[in-house]
Design a protein around this motif. Sequence first.
Motif, short mmCIF file in Angstrom:
data_model
loop_
_atom_site.label_atom_id
_atom_site.label_comp_id
_atom_site.label_asym_id
_atom_site.label_seq_id
_atom_site.Cartn_x
_atom_site.Cartn_y
_atom_site.Cartn_z
N GLU A 102 12.55 14.13 -24.15
CA GLU A 102 13.47 13.03 -23.86
C GLU A 102 13.13 12.31 -22.55
O GLU A 102 13.21 11.08 -22.48
N THR A 106 12.18 8.40 -22.49
CA THR A 106 13.07 7.42 -21.86
C THR A 106 12.66 7.06 -20.44
O THR A 106 13.17 6.08 -19.90
N THR A 110 18.66 10.44 -17.36
CA THR A 110 19.91 10.32 -18.10
C THR A 110 19.58 10.46 -19.58
O THR A 110 19.22 9.49 -20.25
N ILE A 111 19.70 11.69 -20.06
CA ILE A 111 19.32 11.98 -21.44
C ILE A 111 20.42 12.77 -22.12
O ILE A 111 21.30 13.33 -21.46
N GLN A 112 20.36 12.83 -23.42
CA GLN A 112 21.28 13.63 -24.22
C GLN A 112 20.59 14.93 -24.60
O GLN A 112 19.46 14.91 -25.10
N VAL A 113 21.26 16.05 -24.35
CA VAL A 113 20.73 17.36 -24.76
C VAL A 113 21.76 18.03 -25.63
O VAL A 113 22.96 17.74 -25.56
N SER A 114 21.31 18.96 -26.45
CA SER A 114 22.24 19.67 -27.32
C SER A 114 23.14 20.58 -26.50
O SER A 114 22.77 21.04 -25.43
N GLU A 115 24.32 20.82 -27.01
CA GLU A 115 25.30 21.63 -26.28
C GLU A 115 24.87 23.08 -26.12
O GLU A 115 25.23 23.72 -25.14
N ALA A 118 22.83 23.30 -22.85
CA ALA A 118 23.38 22.50 -21.75
C ALA A 118 23.07 23.10 -20.38
O ALA A 118 22.61 22.39 -19.48
N GLN A 122 20.36 21.47 -17.85
CA GLN A 122 20.82 20.94 -16.56
C GLN A 122 20.00 21.52 -15.41
O GLN A 122 19.64 20.79 -14.48
#
Length: 137
Positions: A102, A106, A110-115, A118, A122
């Motif tokens: 990611e 990008t 600032t990316i989306q990761v699976s829960e 997390a 992070q």
Amino acid sequence: MGGTKFVVVKLKELIKTVVFAVLGVVILVGLIWFFLSLGNNDSGTYRDGVYHTQVALGSENAMVSVTVDDGKIADVALSEVSESTMVFYPLLQSAADEVCKEVVKTQSLTIQVSEKNAYSAQAILEAVAKSLDEAKK
């Protein structure tokens, strides 16, 4: 005499006009050059190289390596990870792979990761941020 007209030109006024016209053209060309070169920054925002940051995961440590090529993020990877770290944090490698994919795609943190990843993601993102701070121009 009706067709003859006299034009009185004062030398000072003529010089002032020429100077201001030349100055206006120089400023206009300078502004055009500035705005055209503003978006033409191909060198990227980071210095090329490999940057390492240590991540503390409880009592264990791992090293995150960020590779910058042509001023852009080329790779994010885990390095120097002990076997005990992989036992205590089994999702660490999958989180690192997800973050790498990611962040490179990008060019942003600032990316989306699976829960499910997390916490690990992070920790890796914080290490990447530290490395990129070191790599900034």
